[in-house]
Design a protein around this motif. Structure first.
Motif, PDB file in Angstrom:
ATOM      1  N   ARG A 188       0.837  -1.205   0.000  1.00 37.25           N
ATOM      2  CA  ARG A 188       0.000   0.000   0.000  1.00 37.25           C
ATOM      3  C   ARG A 188       0.872   1.255   0.000  1.00 37.25           C
ATOM      4  O   ARG A 188       0.650   2.185  -0.778  1.00 37.25           O
ATOM      5  N   MET A 225       2.648   1.679  -3.365  1.00 37.58           N
ATOM      6  CA  MET A 225       1.705   2.128  -4.390  1.00 37.58           C
ATOM      7  C   MET A 225       1.309   3.592  -4.182  1.00 37.58           C
ATOM      8  O   MET A 225       1.103   4.332  -5.136  1.00 37.58           O
ATOM      9  N   LYS A 250     -15.438   8.122  -8.676  1.00 38.27           N
ATOM     10  CA  LYS A 250     -14.747   8.883  -7.614  1.00 38.27           C
ATOM     11  C   LYS A 250     -14.321  10.263  -8.113  1.00 38.27           C
ATOM     12  O   LYS A 250     -14.374  11.236  -7.362  1.00 38.27           O
ATOM     13  N   ARG A 289      -6.201   3.763 -10.666  1.00 35.92           N
ATOM     14  CA  ARG A 289      -7.314   3.325  -9.815  1.00 35.92           C
ATOM     15  C   ARG A 289      -6.928   3.465  -8.342  1.00 35.92           C
ATOM     16  O   ARG A 289      -7.750   3.843  -7.502  1.00 35.92           O
ATOM     17  N   PHE A 290      -5.680   3.168  -8.033  1.00 31.09           N
ATOM     18  CA  PHE A 290      -5.216   3.287  -6.645  1.00 31.09           C
ATOM     19  C   PHE A 290      -5.302   4.742  -6.193  1.00 31.09           C
ATOM     20  O   PHE A 290      -5.731   5.038  -5.082  1.00 31.09           O
ATOM     21  N   ASP A 312      -8.866   5.495  -5.473  1.00 31.66           N
ATOM     22  CA  ASP A 312      -9.359   4.871  -4.244  1.00 31.66           C
ATOM     23  C   ASP A 312      -8.789   5.526  -2.988  1.00 31.66           C
ATOM     24  O   ASP A 312      -9.480   5.690  -1.987  1.00 31.66           O
ATOM     25  N   GLN A 313      -7.504   5.836  -3.030  1.00 28.55           N
ATOM     26  CA  GLN A 313      -6.821   6.269  -1.810  1.00 28.55           C
ATOM     27  C   GLN A 313      -6.828   7.784  -1.634  1.00 28.55           C
ATOM     28  O   GLN A 313      -6.789   8.275  -0.515  1.00 28.55           O
ATOM     29  N   PRO A 369     -11.047  10.367  -2.430  1.00 27.45           N
ATOM     30  CA  PRO A 369     -12.047  10.601  -1.371  1.00 27.45           C
ATOM     31  C   PRO A 369     -11.691  11.769  -0.452  1.00 27.45           C
ATOM     32  O   PRO A 369     -12.576  12.335   0.202  1.00 27.45           O
ATOM     33  N   GLN A 370     -10.416  12.139  -0.400  1.00 34.15           N
ATOM     34  CA  GLN A 370     -10.035  13.268   0.449  1.00 34.15           C
ATOM     35  C   GLN A 370     -10.752  14.553   0.029  1.00 34.15           C
ATOM     36  O   GLN A 370     -10.901  15.481   0.834  1.00 34.15           O
TER      37      GLN A 370
END
Lengths: 600, 600
Positions: A347, A350, A491, A566-567, A570-571, A574-575
């Protein structure tokens, strides 16, 4: 310590797919910037950065610079490496052919600059400052001064500096006190002390060209009374040979957290007698304006430092994680695996990779806009490109530098205890990166620039253009029918909505709740950063998916790019939701409260 | 450099209102812990930390420790300061009276420990390790060993160390190779090399008591074959006097990013001959278990370091911001104001303050639970308190330490260019803080501990208890009818929902998508951190509002606390929404992909 291998594949992908490099060679003045030339330049730059400059990074950190009776000396090997840099012609690749440069587009030059900075950030600052000074001279120097200085600065035979800050005048340049007295012969005598002068003195070149902000005797107070002067370390004779030593001296060096090998000088002008001899650049009292013309490139360059140092930290962390064996693979049950197999290390790796890639994409994309702003045939189109670029620059600078600090910190974390040991080298990146959110305008200043200059100067017209482009990307991703692209679109769509909502909120509150809007400026910038970076990765995913569909090219690279995009979605995306909430909270918690807030 | 003034008011508020200190003196064994005694101790500790220990922080950073022929020497003045520390009786304030301690509750001791660590983190590590070693001896040493060592360790006459890590065995202690051979006379001969041993050698005391993990000849492989040995630097004669020098030597010191004055030693045991003489602690093969008993206190202590270093950085940034004049007040138009008047600086100062206060509250609250776990009359209640505390500890450790890094980074940012200059001192805090997310278990290890041990061991029963308490706080805030409390309630309510939702998601996916759950562990921990910290600030706001209603006590303090709580809710709680999205994304982006992800 680890080697540096330039990520040429990703650089080329970003140049071609996101920054529009391929189309640049059709523009007047850029005909030579062909794909083949790009290949050759990137390969050579990678070799030079990796083999000549990167190995000096650690010794530079350990030895730092020293101030002696003869001025500042750089660490062992630096002088020789700089000579190689200059002789190979790297200094002038994007500078005008008229003065000996190669005139290549920034979109290509930026990749070479990233490599130099990844290899050795402290080293790369000298050329960065010289390029800035060259641009200032191109903007406002007389033909005579151009003839006297530019060719040697373009070649790198002489370096340049920027002298803005004084002890009492940092972010607030209105407070500058340095002064210049006209001598009646066209020259000036400059007096004053400047601090934080990068490469203010060193032993790598015969001469240094200082650009100094100072006031004329009759200048109005404040920022409108600042002029720009050229003050060479050694005066230059009419035949181009060096004359007398000017009264411009480094009187001390700062002991800093990072970039130890970049000499940060306290400079004294005219301290020994009748003043340092200087030449007025352009018109009187317009010095700050000229500085701001250079600011676009300079801030883009510092945003790039975040990318470069993040990339270096990533490579080092990846190498360590693949080598270090510890623990059992939680998924396969295999004993004693290399730690890159552990999901949390994966994680972090990435996260480092996708954040660096995203910031690289946005930086190169903006560089592409700057090339267009200079070379497009149509004036209206040029202006549109320039305003788009200028809108992006605080986002590139603020976002790239904050990312650099966070990513180099992850680099330490992946190393565990070894990351805290200086010999490992991971800590140096973290220390070096820490200056980037401060110089060339702090993150707070970038946020104000975005909000009060770039967003408001055209009542949000440029912002709406950007929103429209991002929305178009969301539609295309959704329409693709591919679940992995639709997941990104979903997203990105939400994040974009957060950005447009908060932009409306800010516009509605700018007059009635200025305190709230100012408090929200940095969270708003952070929101813009995450959306623009996410947008770039979404476009990258689209391009990668296209090649994968066609089965064309380096398929593992495209699969990795899709995963990275995509990572990021996702990570990081959303912030945007959290930042939007924070923006809209404004200063409700503290409005009306004074010092007692902090005294308690 | 700046002075340190212990934030006694906030410490006392947190102890009384959130950690339940007032009720502790009604518990058996804690009768002496009265409010008056607390006042006296806090005042004395503040004086000692501020006047004796804080001034040594910078010299410690600059000089570091040196390894010479006689072992490790500490920086100038450290030996004398340690003697003062010991003579004043600070070392044993929370340790058992039976061995010369004062037996005060941790909830009081933690404030004194915070002060020591704020004053000088590198100094505070010696006592921290000694306390850990004392707890180990209390847990598992024979009466004979207790009699021989404990009194001098409690007084601080001798210090203690923990020897876990070996070059090949860091997070994975199963790989430990150090070995111990029984001599038939009850003693053992210990052989092996240990790394990262904090205060492994120094010149502040006559003896050092090393606790060393090693394997017996017939021990099973893996973590179930590790035993714990006591290996003194000097052997101790029957009469308590010092005997022969043992074969336990510091053979090198690490050169680290921070905490320069804390000697991080490579220790060699039995390298010169027939082995270092050691004593088995407790039963064979249970060494790791004993270590884990101490882990609660140790991890709480490291979480506290984040609070302490954050507090110090905040005080320094505030002092600088109040002193440094730059720019115009955007709201009043006043020229040349101190920078604490600028909204973005104010935002950063408030962020530092509210985050430190929140983490302090959670740390002290957890300390209060540990006191209850030891002293409550009812065994069932004791167990409940212990499980609650153990649930909170990874949240305290992971959250406090990550906060410490971010807050010290903000401290640099507020200083602008001066923050990057080492003489300023802001950079030292940033460097010192960086180790805290690594030692005593990385943030990734805390996340796994929360998820796979603390959450799952009782099928979420303890978690539900916490959720219920937070929900009750939300209800009370909402029912208050006060808009400022309702605003906090609204954000805390949403954040709590995010936590409960993701907890359900994790439970549902733990078996079917282990890779996703493991990838989500740190984001899940971050979510828990923000909710628990926000909860503490919400409770603080409730208490403060109560005093304000009654017009009782230090009203400016309570107003500031209310503002700080609301600020936390506005700036930090929305992150819960982003973390929840990230958790639920799991590893969708990278599942099924291998090394090619990173090779590209």
């Amino acid at each position: 310590m680890s080697d540096y291998r330039a990520p040429i594949k990703d650089m080329r992908f970003v140049m071609d797919e996101l920054a529009g490099f391929k189309e640049l060679s059709s523009l007047p003045g850029l005909e030579e910037a062909t794909p083949d030339l790009a290949d050759a330049i990137l390969d050579e730059a990678a070799k030079f950065a990796g083999e000549v400059i990167a190995p000096l990074n650690r010794v530079g950190d350990q030895q730092g610079c020293k101030l002696g009776a003869d001025g500042v000396s750089t660490p062992a090997g630096w002088k020789e490496a700089y000579a190689q840099y200059r002789e190979a012609g790297w200094n002038g690749i994007t500078l005008p052919p008229e003065f000996g440069g190669q005139g290549l587009p920034d979109t290509l030059g930026i990749a070479a600059k990233e490599m130099l900075c990844s290899a050795n950030m402290a080293f790369s600052l000298g050329p960065l400052l010289t390029t800035g000074a060259v641009e200032a001279l191109l903007t406002c120097a007389s033909d005579e001064l151009k003839a006297m200085f530019l060719e040697k600065m373009v070649s790198g035979e002489w370096t340049g500096t920027m002298n803005l800050t004084e002890p009492q005048a940092g972010s607030d340049l209105a407070l500058i006190r340095s002064r210049a007295e006209p001598q009646g012969d066209g020259t000036y005598r400059v007096f004053g002390q400047k601090i934080f002068i990068t490469y203010g003195d060193h032993d790598m070149t015969d001469n240094i060209v200082h650009l100094v902000l100072a006031r004329l005797p009759d200048a109005p107070a404040g920022v409108k009374g600042i002029s720009m002067f050229l003050v060479p370390k050694f005066l230059v004779n009419a035949d181009g040979s060096l004359g007398a030593r000017n009264d411009a001296w480094c009187i001390s060096l700062e002991h800093k957290l990072g970039i130890h090998a970049s000499p940060t000088c306290v400079m004294a002008y005219g301290d020994k007698g009748e003043g340092a001899i200087g030449y007025l650049l352009g018109e009187a009292n317009r010095g700050l304006e000229y500085m701001f013309i250079m600011m676009n490139e300079a801030r883009l360059g510092v945003g790039l430092q975040g990318v470069a140092i993040g990339e270096r930290a990533y490579q080092q962390a990846l190498a360590y994680a693949r080598d270090r064996k510890q623990g059992r693979d939680a998924l396969t049950g295999e004993m004693l695996v290399s730690i890159d197999k552990h999901p949390d290390i994966r994680r972090m790796l990435m996260l480092m990779k996708s954040r660096v890639e995203a910031a690289r994409a946005l930086t190169y994309y903006t560089s592409g806009l700057l090339d267009r702003a200079r070379h497009l045939a149509d004036a209206e189109e040029r202006k549109k490109a320039l305003w788009l670029a200028e809108f992006m620059i605080p986002i590139v600078k603020g976002g790239g530098t904050e990312m650099g600090i966070e990513v180099t910190s992850l680099g330490i974390q992946i190393h565990g205890g070894m990351g805290f040991v200086e010999e490992t080298g991971a800590a140096q990146h973290f220390r070096d990166a820490r200056i980037t959110t401060i110089y060339e305008g702090t993150t707070g200043i970038q946020a104000n620039d975005l909000l009060f200059r770039k967003l408001m100067r055209d009542q949000g017209a440029t912002a709406k253009l950007v929103f429209g482009e991002i929305y178009a990307t969301v539609k295309t991703l959704t329409a693709s029918g591919k679940p992995e692209l639709a997941a990104i679109a979903q997203k990105l769509g939400i994040a974009l909505k957060m950005w447009t909502d908060t932009t409306e909120w800010l516009a509605a509150n700018a007059k009635t709740s200025l305190g709230g809007v100012l408090t929200a400026a940095v969270p708003y910038l952070s929101l813009a950063v995450v959306v623009c970076n996410g947008w770039m990765m979404a476009k990258a995913a689209l391009a990668a998916a296209g090649y994968l569909d066609k089965g064309e090219g380096d398929l593992p690279f495209y699969r990795a790019k899709l995963a990275s995009a995509r990572f990021y979605a996702d990570q990081m995306l959303p912030q945007a939701i959290a930042f939007a909430e924070t923006v809209k909270a404004g200063d409700a918690a503290i409005a009306g409260l004074g010092d007692e807030l902090f005294d308690a």
